[in-house]
Design an enzyme around this catalytic site. Structure first.
Site, short mmCIF file in Angstrom:
data_model
loop_
_atom_site.label_atom_id
_atom_site.label_comp_id
_atom_site.label_asym_id
_atom_site.label_seq_id
_atom_site.Cartn_x
_atom_site.Cartn_y
_atom_site.Cartn_z
N GLU A 174 0.85 -1.14 0.06
CA GLU A 174 0.10 0.11 -0.03
C GLU A 174 0.78 1.28 -0.19
O GLU A 174 1.70 1.47 0.98
CB GLU A 174 -0.91 0.09 1.48
CG GLU A 174 -1.82 -1.37 1.25
CD GLU A 174 -2.45 -1.74 2.85
OE1 GLU A 174 -1.99 -0.64 3.63
OE2 GLU A 174 -2.94 -2.67 2.92
N GLU B 223 -4.36 -6.60 2.41
CA GLU B 223 -2.94 -7.44 2.84
C GLU B 223 -2.93 -8.76 2.60
O GLU B 223 -1.77 -9.26 2.05
CB GLU B 223 -2.50 -7.14 4.19
CG GLU B 223 -2.11 -5.90 4.89
CD GLU B 223 -3.07 -4.89 4.91
OE1 GLU B 223 -4.35 -5.18 4.68
OE2 GLU B 223 -2.87 -3.66 5.43
N PHE C 262 2.09 -1.04 8.65
CA PHE C 262 1.91 -1.26 10.22
C PHE C 262 1.87 -2.81 10.50
O PHE C 262 1.07 -3.55 10.01
CB PHE C 262 0.58 -0.58 10.75
CG PHE C 262 0.98 1.16 10.68
CD1 PHE C 262 1.38 1.54 11.85
CD2 PHE C 262 0.64 1.72 9.60
CE1 PHE C 262 1.71 2.84 11.91
CE2 PHE C 262 0.53 3.20 9.79
CZ PHE C 262 1.35 3.84 11.01
N ASP D 171 1.00 -4.41 12.68
CA ASP D 171 -0.18 -4.97 13.14
C ASP D 171 -1.04 -5.67 12.34
O ASP D 171 -1.69 -6.67 12.58
CB ASP D 171 -0.87 -3.91 13.93
CG ASP D 171 -0.18 -2.79 14.60
OD1 ASP D 171 -0.41 -2.94 15.89
OD2 ASP D 171 0.75 -2.20 14.14
N PHE D 172 -0.88 -5.18 10.98
CA PHE D 172 -1.84 -5.97 9.91
C PHE D 172 -1.14 -7.23 9.46
O PHE D 172 -1.84 -7.78 8.42
CB PHE D 172 -2.44 -4.91 8.77
CG PHE D 172 -3.16 -3.81 9.66
CD1 PHE D 172 -4.21 -3.96 10.17
CD2 PHE D 172 -2.31 -2.55 9.87
CE1 PHE D 172 -4.87 -3.05 10.90
CE2 PHE D 172 -2.92 -1.73 10.60
CZ PHE D 172 -4.16 -1.86 11.26
N HIS E 74 -2.00 0.12 15.90
CA HIS E 74 -0.80 0.66 15.01
C HIS E 74 0.70 0.68 15.71
O HIS E 74 1.24 1.36 15.49
CB HIS E 74 -0.88 1.79 14.35
CG HIS E 74 -2.21 1.89 13.23
ND1 HIS E 74 -3.57 1.88 13.57
CD2 HIS E 74 -2.26 1.87 12.02
CE1 HIS E 74 -4.21 1.73 12.55
NE2 HIS E 74 -3.53 1.76 11.59
#
Lengths: 327, 260
Positions: free
Chosen positions: A32, A63, A86, A88-89, A132
């Site tokens: 992204e 993702e 990030f 986190d994803f 995040h």
């Protein structure tokens, strides 16, 4: 004489990508906002100008989708570098990484390979709240078939990323988003850093502090504070948490007899737990005290800055823990 | 609860039921064991508000006002001006208007904090060598245990200086080496709280209180003779062997009676 110059960690990552893309036309980037935007952290700025939109590929916010594209591309001969803005994803990529990327080589009897790199971020204190700010690298360490890299300096980031791109296995490469502006010497000439080789960032004799990613910088700060109270701390950076340089860790533990392990992931079932266990098994009869683990507090990371700061290891907390162990 | 269903019990106002609050002698200093009541600032039966000064207490260091912990009526005042009271002991009650202070037996519950209050402190102190030895050997680091075994050092006679009082390899090596010419004082961390307190108090006593001694020789032959003679009878009748101290106490008591 190598030319002396300093790069930020972000610049070192960009340089590694650019060099590998020049060197090997099969290497491409997808994720992204990687093209014109150069990612929110501006790490990839300029790459699309040199390599074009086909090799610096902006994708939809999906993702699972673009990680799956990368796995397929890798299986069919390309060398993708996936960008997870990030970390986190990575949650959304887990099936692609755990059940596909990590398994293909084994399940195809070695006929297929997945030479891909997933670059992701970790690290708190950016005031980005609970979704995040996490450091989820330990998840990948748990899965056979994946390699996990945690650079702590610009020099290491460049050398390790080049090795990751040339590796024929899936590699997950975590960068601390708070370290992109960290400066350090990076030689102009070509170099790579092998996986599974820890680096002694600072030699010492009284206590070993094993630290990863930005926690290496925290550990070095703590070591300075310790020096003021006559405690000599050795700081060891494993650089890759899998493969793990157990030999160097155990040797240092045997030398100093006291060990603290610091990592910004959650302490519970975390990277610190594994490393502490490796050291306890390998150096038990040379230890003066239990191996101490310091990780992120076991809570969702708060948005409130003072609370957020309280959840992660700091120079002070590492210093205090070390002082107690050496007492 | 069956009982409540079958018998009509008058509902009492909550504040009445839960009101009575004890006023205890507070611990105003770390090592305070007793406090002296200088004066009551409120009288028995007087209405008081939470936060109002209730009484003045004198400690070793200062006179301190103690505030009321609740609104109510001061009652059941049992310690008076000039009394020295152990910390934690109830000295009065704050009750709702019309309420009686709780019965004597309940009030006596909080025991005086005497020297007996110290064992909990000792329990959290680093285990002394003897304490550790009682539970399967002293606390010792893996490295120190290996070294001690290799060098044949008896770990039971080593005092640990490491984390939580554990014996470290340095302690083992020091124990193995011949005693240095001037043996360093054992580190304070290795002492139990009681031992440390004893050392402090003894030092204080020796350095701050003038010491003088009276020495007099007394021929105690007669005393010994009496003990020898009477022992068999006392032992037979009372089942105890009187010691010299017992005899001295008995003699002192008689003398005091004459001079009272």
């Amino acid at each position: 004489m190598p030319e002396a110059r300093e790069l930020t960690l972000g610049e070192a990552v960009r340089e590694a990508l650019a060099e590998e893309m020049r060197r090997d036309p099969r290497v491409f980037i997808c994720g992204e906002d990687v093209a014109e935007a150069g990612t929110v952290f501006k790490v990839l700025t300029g790459l699309v100008d040199e390599f074009g939109k086909e090799r610096v590929l902006d994708t939809p916010i999906s993702e699972a989708g673009f990680t799956g594209i990368a796995v397929g591309a890798a299986m069919t001969g390309l060398r993708p570098v996936v960008d997870i803005m990030f970390g986190d994803f990575v949650t959304l990529t887990m099936d692609q990484m755990v059940n596909q990327a990590a398994k293909v080589h084994y399940m195809s009897g070695g006929k297929w390979r997945v030479p891909m790199v997933m670059r992701a971020t970790l690290g708190a204190t950016r005031r980005s709240a609970a979704q995040h700010s996490q450091s989820l690298h330990a998840w990948f360490c748990h899965v056979p078939g994946l390699k996990v890299v945690l650079p702590s300096t610009p020099f290491d980031a460049k050398g390790l990323l080049k090795t990751a791109i040339r590796d024929d296995n899936p590699v997950v490469f975590f960068e601390d988003k708070m370290m992109y502006r960290l400066k350090g010497p990076v030689p102009v000439e070509e170099y790579t850093i092998p996986f599974g080789v820890a680096d002694i960032k600072r030699a010492g004799s009284d206590i070993t502090i094993v630290a990863t990613s930005s926690m290496v910088q925290v550990a070095l700060g703590a070591a300075k504070l310790l020096e003021e109270v006559d405690i000599s701390a050795e700081v060891i950076d494993p650089r890759t948490v899998w493969p793990l340089d157990e030999k160097t860790l155990i040797a240092s533990a045997k030398k100093t007899s006291r060990v603290i392990v610091v990592d910004e992931g959650y302490g519970r079932y975390g990277v610190t737990a594994e490393i502490a266990s490796v050291i306890a098994e390998g150096a038990f009869y040379d230890l003066e005290a239990p191996v101490k683990r310091i990780g992120a507090m076991h809570v969702p990371i708060p948005f409130s800055p003072p609370l957020e700061d309280a959840t992660v290891p700091t120079e002070k907390s590492v210093f205090e823990a070390a002082k107690t162990l050496v007492s | 609860m069956y009982f409540r269903n079958s018998v009509s019990v008058p509902e009492l106002p909550l504040q009445f039921v839960y009101m009575a609050i004890s006023v205890v002698m507070p611990a105003l200093e770390m090592a305070q064991e007793t406090g002296k009541i200088v004066s009551w600032l409120k009288k028995e039966g007087e209405a008081i508000n939470k936060g109002e000064p209730l009484l003045e207490v004198e400690t070793d260091k200062a006179v301190v006002e103690v505030e009321a912990a609740a609104d109510g009526v001061l009652t059941g005042v049992r310690s008076h001006e000039g009394d020295v009271v152990a910390v934690g002991v109830t000295i009065a009650w704050i009750v709702a208007p019309g309420e009686q202070p709780p019965a004597e037996s309940a009030a006596a519950a909080p025991a005086a904090r005497k020297v007996t209050a110290q064992p909990p402190v000792a329990a959290t102190a680093p285990p002394a060598e003897t304490a550790g030895a009682a539970e399967g050997g002293p606390r010792i680091s893996p490295k120190a245990r290996r070294l001690a075994k290799e060098r044949g050092v008896d770990i039971r006679r080593i005092r640990g200086t490491g984390l939580d009082g554990a014996i470290t390899s340095e302690d083992v090596l020091a124990a193995e080496a011949p005693a240095p010419p001037a043996a360093p004082a054992p580190p304070a961390a290795a002492l139990s709280a009681i031992a440390r307190l004893m050392a402090e108090r003894t030092t204080q006593s020796w350095t701050q209180v003038p010491h003088f001694y009276l020495v007099r020789d007394i021929d105690a032959g007669a005393l010994l003779q009496v003990r020898e003679q009477r022992m068999p009878a006392i032992e037979r009748d009372r089942g105890v062997k009187p010691t010299h101290t017992d005899l001295l106490i008995s003699l002192t008591a008689r003398v005091l009676k004459e001079h009272a």
